[in-house]
Scaffold this motif. Structure first.
Motif, short mmCIF file in Angstrom:
data_model
loop_
_atom_site.label_atom_id
_atom_site.label_comp_id
_atom_site.label_asym_id
_atom_site.label_seq_id
_atom_site.Cartn_x
_atom_site.Cartn_y
_atom_site.Cartn_z
N ARG A 197 32.08 54.45 4.80
CA ARG A 197 33.50 54.10 4.70
C ARG A 197 33.80 53.32 3.43
N ALA A 198 32.88 52.44 3.04
CA ALA A 198 33.10 51.66 1.83
C ALA A 198 33.15 52.56 0.60
N ALA A 199 32.28 53.57 0.57
CA ALA A 199 32.27 54.49 -0.57
C ALA A 199 33.60 55.22 -0.70
N ARG A 200 34.15 55.64 0.45
CA ARG A 200 35.45 56.33 0.41
C ARG A 200 36.56 55.40 -0.03
N ILE A 201 36.51 54.16 0.45
CA ILE A 201 37.54 53.18 0.08
C ILE A 201 37.48 52.90 -1.42
N LEU A 202 36.28 52.68 -1.94
CA LEU A 202 36.13 52.39 -3.36
C LEU A 202 36.57 53.56 -4.22
N GLU A 203 36.29 54.78 -3.73
CA GLU A 203 36.74 55.96 -4.47
C GLU A 203 38.26 56.02 -4.51
N ALA A 204 38.89 55.69 -3.39
CA ALA A 204 40.35 55.67 -3.36
C ALA A 204 40.92 54.60 -4.28
N VAL A 205 40.26 53.44 -4.30
CA VAL A 205 40.69 52.36 -5.19
C VAL A 205 40.56 52.80 -6.65
N GLU A 206 39.44 53.49 -6.98
CA GLU A 206 39.23 53.94 -8.34
C GLU A 206 40.28 54.98 -8.74
N GLU A 207 40.61 55.87 -7.81
CA GLU A 207 41.64 56.86 -8.09
C GLU A 207 42.99 56.20 -8.35
N ALA A 208 43.29 55.15 -7.56
CA ALA A 208 44.54 54.43 -7.77
C ALA A 208 44.55 53.72 -9.13
N LYS A 209 43.39 53.17 -9.47
CA LYS A 209 43.27 52.50 -10.76
C LYS A 209 43.45 53.49 -11.91
N ASP A 210 42.81 54.66 -11.75
CA ASP A 210 42.93 55.70 -12.78
C ASP A 210 44.37 56.15 -12.96
N ALA A 211 45.06 56.30 -11.81
CA ALA A 211 46.43 56.79 -11.86
C ALA A 211 47.34 55.82 -12.58
N ALA A 212 47.02 54.52 -12.48
CA ALA A 212 47.90 53.51 -13.05
C ALA A 212 47.47 53.04 -14.43
N GLY A 213 46.20 53.33 -14.78
CA GLY A 213 45.67 52.75 -16.01
C GLY A 213 45.46 53.74 -17.14
N ALA A 214 44.78 53.24 -18.13
CA ALA A 214 44.57 54.03 -19.35
C ALA A 214 43.62 55.20 -19.14
N LEU A 215 42.84 55.15 -18.08
CA LEU A 215 41.91 56.26 -17.84
C LEU A 215 42.64 57.57 -17.64
N GLN A 216 43.90 57.49 -17.29
CA GLN A 216 44.67 58.71 -17.08
C GLN A 216 45.23 59.27 -18.38
N THR A 217 45.20 58.49 -19.41
CA THR A 217 45.78 58.94 -20.67
C THR A 217 44.75 59.03 -21.79
N VAL A 218 43.71 58.21 -21.73
CA VAL A 218 42.68 58.20 -22.77
C VAL A 218 41.32 58.55 -22.15
N PRO A 219 40.69 59.63 -22.59
CA PRO A 219 39.38 59.99 -22.04
C PRO A 219 38.35 58.91 -22.32
N ARG A 220 37.71 58.40 -21.29
CA ARG A 220 36.66 57.42 -21.46
C ARG A 220 35.79 57.40 -20.21
N GLY A 221 34.60 56.86 -20.34
CA GLY A 221 33.68 56.75 -19.22
C GLY A 221 32.65 57.87 -19.24
N ARG A 222 31.82 57.92 -18.20
CA ARG A 222 30.77 58.93 -18.11
C ARG A 222 31.28 60.17 -17.41
N LEU A 223 31.00 61.34 -17.99
CA LEU A 223 31.38 62.63 -17.42
C LEU A 223 30.11 63.34 -16.96
#
Length: 296
Positions: free
Chosen positions: A62-88
């Motif tokens: 359950r924690a893994a799913r919650i954290l994934e949802a939090v990360e998706e929310a962060k991505d949607a609101a932050g620069a990760l949605q506009t600037v490619p960065r991080g590990r692919l």
């Protein structure tokens, strides 16, 4: 929760601390506070290994799913949605990954310096979600799944053999003639023992084939065919240069194999991360349209 999932994934407190770039003492303290808050032990600790308790197993899922949802929310609101960065993380077939995807990834990394790539090449079908891949490159018919598939471009195949083999065994004139030839087979073909071709009317026909050589790698079969070992059915992205150079001869021109597709697969979601979107765009720009390996 993030510290706990890191510990489980890394297998130790020290490895999790290095991945999070914090001290091991801080990770230990966070896990202790989490267990105190829950009123339950999550991990069994010994000097040699860590293991999840029953409560820990349930909480981790359950924690893994919650954290994934939090990360998706962060991505949607932050620069990760506009600037490619991080590990692919990419999964791809061996031959295509080696011959064509590796140069494309080099170009991608030069264009997007804030992205790093981890690629796993494997000819077996890998579960992208279970393997935590961001994107998979697939060739051929796609299995039904919850993943999003974007067609990148066409993949064509050819039945061919080396001039030396044909001089010794003759040139097949019709698909039925393949019954009398040593057909080299690829282990991971969905229909082993059968090759699918199109007749002059455009209808798909199933041709029974057999041979004395089976391999799980297309490059092995290509090398064997060039050495005069038999007839192969192979994607032109592997043998295009061999056909142009005359090392292999295309057979049965009136009975071509059905065209397949090159696809990019990624998990569903309303917001596609910038790193995945940019990588898929690079694939389309490089492999869309008429493939370079099919040009004469």
């Amino acid at each position: 929760m993030a510290a706990f999932t890191k510990v489980v994934g890394a297998g130790s407190f020290s490895a999790a601390a290095r991945e999070m770039q914090v001290s091991q003492a801080l990770v230990t303290k966070q896990i202790q506070e989490l267990e105190s808050w829950l009123g339950a032990r999550l991990l069994n600790r010994t000097t040699r290994r860590l293991s999840l308790t029953e409560v820990g197993t349930a909480f981790y899922e359950r924690a893994a799913r919650i954290l994934e949802a939090v990360e998706e929310a962060k991505d949607a609101a932050g620069a990760l949605q506009t600037v490619p960065r991080g590990r692919l993380r990419i999964n791809a077939p061996v031959s295509f990954g080696l011959l064509h995807l590796a140069p494309a990834i080099t170009d991608f990394l030069q264009r997007f310096p804030d992205v790093s790539v981890e690629m796993l090449v494997n000819d077996r079908v890998v579960d992208l979600l279970e393997g935590e891949f961001d994107v998979g490159v697939r060739i051929g018919r796609l299995r039904d799944s919850s993943l999003i598939a974007r067609r990148i471009g066409p993949i064509r195949l050819a039945v061919c053999a080396a001039p030396d083999y044909l001089a010794r065994h003759g040139v097949p004139k019709t698909p039925d003639d393949l019954r009398n030839h040593n057909c080299l087979e690829y282990t991971y073909f969905e229909t082993r023992g059968e090759w699918r071709l199109l007749n002059p009317k455009g209808d798909e026909i199933v041709v029974p084939v057999s041979g004395r050589y089976l391999a799980n790698n297309a490059d092995v079969l290509r090398t064997t065919a060039i050495a005069g070992g038999g007839v192969i059915l192979m994607p032109t992205f592997i043998i295009g240069d061999d056909l142009r150079a005359g090392r292999l001869v295309r057979l049965l021109p009136d009975y071509p194999p059905p065209e397949q597709g090159l696809h990019a697969l990624y998990p569903p979601g309303r917001h596609l991360s910038a790193k995945v979107r940019s990588f898929v765009d690079v694939l389309v720009g490089r492999f869309g349209g008429e493939p370079t390996w099919d040009r004469v």
